[in-house]
Write a protein that holds these residues in place. Sequence first.
Motif, PDB file in Angstrom:
ATOM      1  N   PHE A   9       5.139   7.074   8.003  1.00 47.35           N
ATOM      2  CA  PHE A   9       4.799   5.834   8.701  1.00 47.35           C
ATOM      3  C   PHE A   9       5.556   4.627   8.159  1.00 47.35           C
ATOM      4  O   PHE A   9       5.345   4.208   7.039  1.00 47.35           O
ATOM      5  CB  PHE A   9       3.291   5.554   8.587  1.00 47.35           C
TER       6      PHE A   9
ATOM      7  N   ARG B  74       5.111   1.555   8.932  1.00 47.23           N
ATOM      8  CA  ARG B  74       4.293   0.501   9.522  1.00 47.23           C
ATOM      9  C   ARG B  74       4.262  -0.730   8.622  1.00 47.23           C
ATOM     10  O   ARG B  74       4.066  -0.624   7.412  1.00 47.23           O
ATOM     11  CB  ARG B  74       2.864   0.999   9.739  1.00 47.23           C
TER      12      ARG B  74
ATOM     13  N   ASP C 214      -5.005  -2.781  24.529  1.00 44.28           N
ATOM     14  CA  ASP C 214      -3.607  -2.960  24.134  1.00 44.28           C
ATOM     15  C   ASP C 214      -3.526  -3.635  22.759  1.00 44.28           C
ATOM     16  O   ASP C 214      -2.715  -3.252  21.909  1.00 44.28           O
ATOM     17  CB  ASP C 214      -2.893  -3.808  25.194  1.00 44.28           C
TER      18      ASP C 214
ATOM     19  N   SER D 265      -4.366  -1.133  20.071  1.00 48.71           N
ATOM     20  CA  SER D 265      -3.245  -0.205  19.918  1.00 48.71           C
ATOM     21  C   SER D 265      -2.108  -0.840  19.105  1.00 48.71           C
ATOM     22  O   SER D 265      -1.556  -0.211  18.189  1.00 48.71           O
ATOM     23  CB  SER D 265      -2.738   0.212  21.300  1.00 48.71           C
ATOM     24  N   ILE D 266      -1.767  -2.077  19.427  1.00 51.58           N
ATOM     25  CA  ILE D 266      -0.682  -2.784  18.714  1.00 51.58           C
ATOM     26  C   ILE D 266      -1.043  -2.973  17.240  1.00 51.58           C
ATOM     27  O   ILE D 266      -0.232  -2.720  16.340  1.00 51.58           O
ATOM     28  CB  ILE D 266      -0.404  -4.155  19.382  1.00 51.58           C
TER      29      ILE D 266
ATOM     30  N   GLU E 158      -3.229  -1.296  15.399  1.00 50.99           N
ATOM     31  CA  GLU E 158      -3.317  -0.011  14.686  1.00 50.99           C
ATOM     32  C   GLU E 158      -1.926   0.548  14.392  1.00 50.99           C
ATOM     33  O   GLU E 158      -1.661   1.064  13.312  1.00 50.99           O
ATOM     34  CB  GLU E 158      -4.137   1.003  15.493  1.00 50.99           C
ATOM     35  N   LYS E 159      -1.038   0.417  15.374  1.00 48.62           N
ATOM     36  CA  LYS E 159       0.332   0.920  15.211  1.00 48.62           C
ATOM     37  C   LYS E 159       1.040   0.248  14.040  1.00 48.62           C
ATOM     38  O   LYS E 159       1.826   0.865  13.317  1.00 48.62           O
ATOM     39  CB  LYS E 159       1.116   0.694  16.504  1.00 48.62           C
ATOM     40  N   ASN E 160       0.747  -1.028  13.834  1.00 48.57           N
ATOM     41  CA  ASN E 160       1.381  -1.788  12.748  1.00 48.57           C
ATOM     42  C   ASN E 160       0.594  -1.754  11.446  1.00 48.57           C
ATOM     43  O   ASN E 160       0.988  -2.374  10.457  1.00 48.57           O
ATOM     44  CB  ASN E 160       1.580  -3.236  13.188  1.00 48.57           C
TER      45      ASN E 160
END
Length: 200
Positions: free
Chosen positions: A83, A85, A188, A191-192, A194-196
């Motif tokens: 990851f 991130r 959204d 999601s953004i 969590e992705k980061n």
Amino acid sequence: MRVIIAEDQNMLRGALSALLGMEDDIEVIGQAENGEQALQMIVELSPDICIMDIEMPKLTGLDVAERLKEQGHSCRVVILTTFARVGYFQRAIKYGVQGYLLKDSPVHELAAALRSIFKGGRVISPALSISLWEAENPLTEREQEVLKLVAAGLSVNEIARKLFLTGGTVRNYVSEILQKLEAKNRIDAISIAEKNGWLQ
């Protein structure tokens, strides 16, 4: 140098241990399958370095790094992850992690990184974009708190009661979060974030 490997995937953990064990100056003294076991091994065996995955059961690699920093333990922490991130990377730096490397790095690169870290250096995988150093979590602690509760499925009124706020204030926070993350809607935004790695 004495090393512990903490990785929840048995095959990867075993392969890493075998490959690093072939290096003349590296001794793998323990293998842990979760963060809790890793922390216990570090306390009991006092290794020079612990190589850890981030996403492990019981305690994450970052949780372990945080606890070691709090305890003032001398064990150096190397995060080995898939990851890249921003949020994870920032937490790793905050908790004093000495290495942040990607799992697809060749073993000779990992061994060289361990030697550098053992001597007091800090190593970040070159494959990680410079943006990891520069990008910051745009959300305040309160906004993160609100978004976590949204992600947990709480309604505006439930969040308001839990945080001792008014419903209007919570809606303002949600609106600000959507704007900062340039998100279309709450799903959204979650999601953004969590992705980061911004919802830890």
